[in-house]
Enzyme design. Structure first.
Site, PDB file in Angstrom:
ATOM      1  N   SER A 176      85.438 -18.305  70.546  1.00 50.27           N
ATOM      2  CA  SER A 176      83.987 -18.373  70.705  1.00 50.27           C
ATOM      3  C   SER A 176      83.408 -19.767  70.498  1.00 50.27           C
ATOM      4  O   SER A 176      82.337 -20.071  71.008  1.00 50.27           O
ATOM      5  CB  SER A 176      83.302 -17.380  69.771  1.00 50.27           C
ATOM      6  OG  SER A 176      83.670 -17.631  68.442  1.00 50.27           O
ATOM      7  N   HIS A 204      84.378 -12.456  74.478  1.00 48.79           N
ATOM      8  CA  HIS A 204      83.919 -13.450  75.467  1.00 48.79           C
ATOM      9  C   HIS A 204      84.734 -13.433  76.756  1.00 48.79           C
ATOM     10  O   HIS A 204      84.480 -14.239  77.646  1.00 48.79           O
ATOM     11  CB  HIS A 204      83.962 -14.855  74.855  1.00 48.79           C
ATOM     12  CG  HIS A 204      83.002 -15.025  73.735  1.00 48.79           C
ATOM     13  ND1 HIS A 204      81.674 -15.312  73.919  1.00 48.79           N
ATOM     14  CD2 HIS A 204      83.172 -14.887  72.399  1.00 48.79           C
ATOM     15  CE1 HIS A 204      81.072 -15.372  72.752  1.00 48.79           C
ATOM     16  NE2 HIS A 204      81.953 -15.125  71.806  1.00 48.79           N
ATOM     17  N   LYS A 235      77.759  -9.494  75.459  1.00 50.12           N
ATOM     18  CA  LYS A 235      77.862 -10.855  76.003  1.00 50.12           C
ATOM     19  C   LYS A 235      77.732 -10.766  77.527  1.00 50.12           C
ATOM     20  O   LYS A 235      76.620 -10.679  78.024  1.00 50.12           O
ATOM     21  CB  LYS A 235      79.156 -11.491  75.514  1.00 50.12           C
ATOM     22  CG  LYS A 235      79.316 -11.289  73.994  1.00 50.12           C
ATOM     23  CD  LYS A 235      79.786 -12.457  73.263  1.00 50.12           C
ATOM     24  CE  LYS A 235      80.098 -12.147  71.804  1.00 50.12           C
ATOM     25  NZ  LYS A 235      78.924 -11.953  70.964  1.00 50.12           N
TER      26      LYS A 235
HETATM   27  C1  LIG Z   1      84.920 -13.449  69.341  1.00 47.22           C
HETATM   28  C2  LIG Z   1      83.827 -12.572  68.817  1.00 47.22           C
HETATM   29  N1  LIG Z   1      84.148 -11.387  68.273  1.00 47.22           N
HETATM   30  C3  LIG Z   1      83.215 -10.556  67.793  1.00 47.22           C
HETATM   31  C4  LIG Z   1      81.883 -10.884  67.844  1.00 47.22           C
HETATM   32  C5  LIG Z   1      80.894  -9.932  67.280  1.00 47.22           C
HETATM   33  O1  LIG Z   1      80.331  -9.162  68.287  1.00 47.22           O
HETATM   34  P1  LIG Z   1      78.875  -8.535  68.113  1.00 47.22           P
HETATM   35  O2  LIG Z   1      77.890  -9.622  68.373  1.00 47.22           O
HETATM   36  O3  LIG Z   1      78.838  -7.432  69.091  1.00 47.22           O
HETATM   37  O4  LIG Z   1      78.802  -8.055  66.685  1.00 47.22           O
HETATM   38  C6  LIG Z   1      81.493 -12.120  68.407  1.00 47.22           C
HETATM   39  C7  LIG Z   1      80.101 -12.584  68.522  1.00 47.22           C
HETATM   40  O5  LIG Z   1      79.128 -12.115  68.228  1.00 47.22           O
HETATM   41  C8  LIG Z   1      82.489 -12.972  68.894  1.00 47.22           C
HETATM   42  O6  LIG Z   1      82.152 -14.165  69.409  1.00 47.22           O
END
Ligand SMILES: Cc1ncc(COP(=O)(O)O)c(C=O)c1O
Length: 387
Positions: A176, A204, A235
């Site tokens: 990310s 992502h 996303k």
């Molecule tokens: C790689 C990754 N995993 C998990 C999440 C968490 O997802 P959520 O926003 O749906 O809680 C994110 C970002 O928010 C992320 O970038």
């Protein structure tokens, strides 16, 4: 609560104080901030679906058919047929037997890591995995060994030494804050050789990687070869929420064990209806992914030609490494003055000394948006002595 002032002052002195910035318009390629329209280069709405008109219609249809909420947990009275329909679509997207919805990606990762392993087990986690994986590791009570970022040799060294009951290798599919892609074929091979479970966080990658946007496994021609996959609706699908995809037995286990599934209210029907529509658009409108990648190539090439360090990014997440916390925030502030909104990312989100701008591209951008961003990045980068 006066101690809180002290804590916040300390963050301010370190150049690490965060505050919220208010948008005065919906999220799109451009947004209104402080009465001005600016190019938004830091949202994860990769396919520009957040404002698709048919999503709003889908929300209304689901609202009329199923109501505003399913105000119970899924295991009590919150499982509606529309949840089942979405889970079937998500399983098909990921080429797995089944899928299970979670309220957020954070909760899905927590649910997986705290149930698949426990005391006496081992998690091998990439150094740059997302915070929700880090927190899931902490809560799992398993031992956690961190391997160097995308380094299968280091992972193998660790696996060779592991004597634990159960071993789980966990990685972001697309990282990310780095924008690079996990070396999935290597990880698969090592997991097979050393008897470890492979878990991939495709937050992502879903909608972005692979010819049909099916994620990291599709990108590497490995559909059906990752036993534990997490994806988000928040996303590329433009909404909020997440899912786990894998074998039916994994879903049955999570329904029985994952506290972040069991003890929380079911996702509301309008959201589920929108997710079904977002998936439909993702498949039907291939131009969205094509435009996303055209914009990505244009921006990355322009940045690299000017001499910015974009690390190993090969996806629509493009970091521009700056290093210093204050300098990155000054960079971000000056860009906003020139009509470009990009967030500065500082520790603890990234390692000490590696503060960066994190640019993220969308199909909602026009080539002119990208060129404006490049022009502003060049001007400010030169003023600040970064290029
Ligand atoms: C790689 C990754 N995993 C998990 C999440 C968490 O997802 P959520 O926003 O749906 O809680 C994110 C970002 O928010 C992320 O970038």
């Amino acid at each position: 609560m006066s101690f809180l002032h002290g804590e916040l002052d300390a963050l301010k002195r370190m150049g690490r104080l965060r505050s919220l910035r208010w948008l005065e318009s919906p999220v799109g390629g451009r947004v209104k901030i402080g009465g001005r329209e600016v190019v938004l280069l830091c949202s994860n709405d990769y396919l520009g679906l957040a404002q698709a008109p048919s999503l709003k219609e889908a929300a209304i249809r689901a609202l009329e058919r199923w109501g505003a909420g399913a105000p119970a947990s899924r295991s009590i009275a919150g499982s509606l047929l529309i949840h089942r329909e979405l889970e079937a679509e998500l399983a098909e997207l990921k080429a797995t037997e089944a899928a299970l919805l979670f309220s957020t990606g954070y909760m899905a990762n927590m649910g997986l890591l705290t149930t698949l392993v426990g005391e006496g087990d081992l998690i091998l986690s990439d150094q740059y995995n997302h915070a929700s994986i880090v927190d899931g590791c902490r809560l799992s009570r398993a031992e956690v060994w961190v391997y160097r970022h995308c380094d299968p040799n280091h992972l193998e060294d660790l696996l060779r030494r592991a004597r634990h009951r159960r071993r789980l290798v966990v990685t972001d599919g697309v990282f990310s804050m780095e924008g690079d892609i996990a070396p999935l074929p290597h990880l698969r091979e090592l997991c097979d050789r050393y008897g470890a479970i492979l878990m991939v966080d495709d937050a992502h990658a879903t909608g972005v990687l692979g010819p049909q946007g099916r994620g990291t496994a599709e990108h590497f021609g490995m559909l059906g070869q990752v036993e534990v996959q997490m994806g988000t609706l928040g996303k590329a699908l433009g909404l909020v929420g997440a899912f786990v995809a894998g074998e039916q037995v994994l879903m049955d286990f999570l329904i029985n064990r994952a506290r972040t599934f069991m003890y929380t209210t079911a996702p509301p029907p309008p959201l589920v209806g929108m997710a079904l529509e977002a998936l439909r658009l993702m498949k039907a409108e291939a131009w969205r992914r094509e435009r996303l990648w055209e914009n990505t190539r244009r921006l990355r090439k322009g940045l690299q030609e000017m001499g910015f360090d974009t690390s190993n990014s090969s996806t629509p997440i493009i970091p521009v490494l700056v290093g210093d916390d204050r300098l990155v925030m000054e960079f971000s502030r000056r860009l906003l003055e020139r009509g470009i909104y990009v967030q500065g990312i500082r520790p603890p989100t990234v390692p000490e000394g590696s503060a960066r701008l994190r640019l993220s591209v969308s199909a909602a951008h026009t080539p002119e948006d990208i060129d404006l961003a490049l022009e502003a990045m060049g001007e400010v980068g030169r003023d600040l002595g970064l290029i």
